[in-house]
Design a protein around this motif. Sequence first.
Motif, mmCIF file in Angstrom:
data_model
loop_
_atom_site.group_PDB
_atom_site.id
_atom_site.type_symbol
_atom_site.label_atom_id
_atom_site.label_comp_id
_atom_site.label_asym_id
_atom_site.label_seq_id
_atom_site.Cartn_x
_atom_site.Cartn_y
_atom_site.Cartn_z
ATOM 1 N N LYS A 1 0.824 -1.213 0.000
ATOM 2 C CA LYS A 1 0.000 0.000 0.000
ATOM 3 C C LYS A 1 0.856 1.261 0.000
ATOM 4 N N GLY A 2 0.199 2.371 -0.289
ATOM 5 C CA GLY A 2 0.895 3.642 -0.371
ATOM 6 C C GLY A 2 1.599 4.034 0.902
ATOM 7 N N MET A 3 0.984 3.809 2.051
ATOM 8 C CA MET A 3 1.613 4.211 3.312
ATOM 9 C C MET A 3 2.894 3.422 3.572
ATOM 10 N N GLU A 4 2.922 2.160 3.141
ATOM 11 C CA GLU A 4 4.147 1.370 3.296
ATOM 12 C C GLU A 4 5.256 1.902 2.392
ATOM 13 N N VAL A 5 4.900 2.285 1.178
ATOM 14 C CA VAL A 5 5.880 2.876 0.264
ATOM 15 C C VAL A 5 6.384 4.203 0.828
ATOM 16 N N ARG A 6 5.491 5.011 1.368
ATOM 17 C CA ARG A 6 5.909 6.288 1.948
ATOM 18 C C ARG A 6 6.920 6.083 3.073
ATOM 19 N N GLU A 7 6.699 5.068 3.892
ATOM 20 C CA GLU A 7 7.639 4.799 4.987
ATOM 21 C C GLU A 7 9.001 4.392 4.444
ATOM 22 N N LEU A 8 9.012 3.550 3.400
ATOM 23 C CA LEU A 8 10.281 3.166 2.786
ATOM 24 C C LEU A 8 11.017 4.378 2.224
ATOM 25 N N ILE A 9 10.289 5.272 1.592
ATOM 26 C CA ILE A 9 10.911 6.465 1.017
ATOM 27 C C ILE A 9 11.534 7.325 2.107
ATOM 28 N N ASP A 10 10.801 7.521 3.188
ATOM 29 C CA ASP A 10 11.318 8.369 4.263
ATOM 30 C C ASP A 10 12.501 7.749 4.987
ATOM 31 N N THR A 11 12.515 6.422 5.100
ATOM 32 C CA THR A 11 13.587 5.778 5.864
ATOM 33 C C THR A 11 14.773 5.343 5.005
ATOM 34 N N MET A 12 14.530 5.069 3.703
ATOM 35 C CA MET A 12 15.586 4.516 2.866
ATOM 36 C C MET A 12 16.065 5.468 1.764
#
Length: 319
Positions: free
Chosen positions: A225-236
């Motif tokens: 989902k989008g929220m999981e992708v957003r977390e990856l972007i912010d952390t990685m």
Amino acid sequence: MNATGYFTHADCRKHEMGPGHPECPERLGAIEDRLLISGVLDALDRREAPLAAIGDIELAHDRMLVAALRGLSEQLADDMRAGGPPYVQLDPDTAMNVHTWNAALRAAGAVIAATDSVLAGELENAFCAVRPPGHHAERAKAMGFCFFNNIAIGAKYALERHGLKRVAIVDFDVHHGNGTEDIIRGDDRILMVSFFQHPLYPFTDTGTSAREPNMVNLPVPAYTKGMEVRELIDTMWIPRLEEFKPEMIFISAGFDAHREDDLAQMQLTEQDYAWITERIKNVARRHAQGRIVSALEGGYSLSALGRSVEAHVRVLADL
């Protein structure tokens, strides 16, 4: 504030790969219709894509590939005049017609011209509504709907022709950008960050590129989902981009991770694409004087594609 450029050309709609092929001319029509109806197109600086110079294509591609594609195009034209078929098949997914060569030169030329305009200060950023797409095209191989790697060419052009020291490539297409990875591997002047559904075409990466020093390419499972992708972007992504301090950012803007796209199974929406674009734009403002060149990659549900490009371009243009 300088304008956002919109680069395209009618030649890009003449390239076709056969009836029913998902990478079809109607994709550009869906984008332009949506931008026109929404009023976004009126806010953009519209420009025609020139033909790329062969020498600039060869910054990213082997000379033999370029010559082979040009030769196939010429042979196809000769065969058609003799009553032959209208397409030549490169692989099960990728074919050329008599217009493909010029369309591919226009697609790469759009990114090159956008790079020139952004670096000259005429535009703050640009979106290139072009096809064929590019991120599967390797240094010596056309594949996966792609002939020339438009974004990799743009990145190499900014380094070699304009003398930049560091550029970043952001790829949010649902498929792994194997071609871009092949072209830039080991070039410490370029940082590539991406996510992609895995397993999925082109089945070329299981996370090994995460160990490459100039890549942060993240495989994610279907139905992410989008929220999981957003977390990856912010952390990685973001920490590496901040550390790298790119002088310009290039975006392989594929919109096929949208939940309505049938060629994959991810769950992004147009709001997620707006959020991703905003995060990239923030990095560009801090380190690259806002300089971004984005080029269309995938996205095959026409309605979702139009809405997603609108969301992406609205953020680029501060609308």
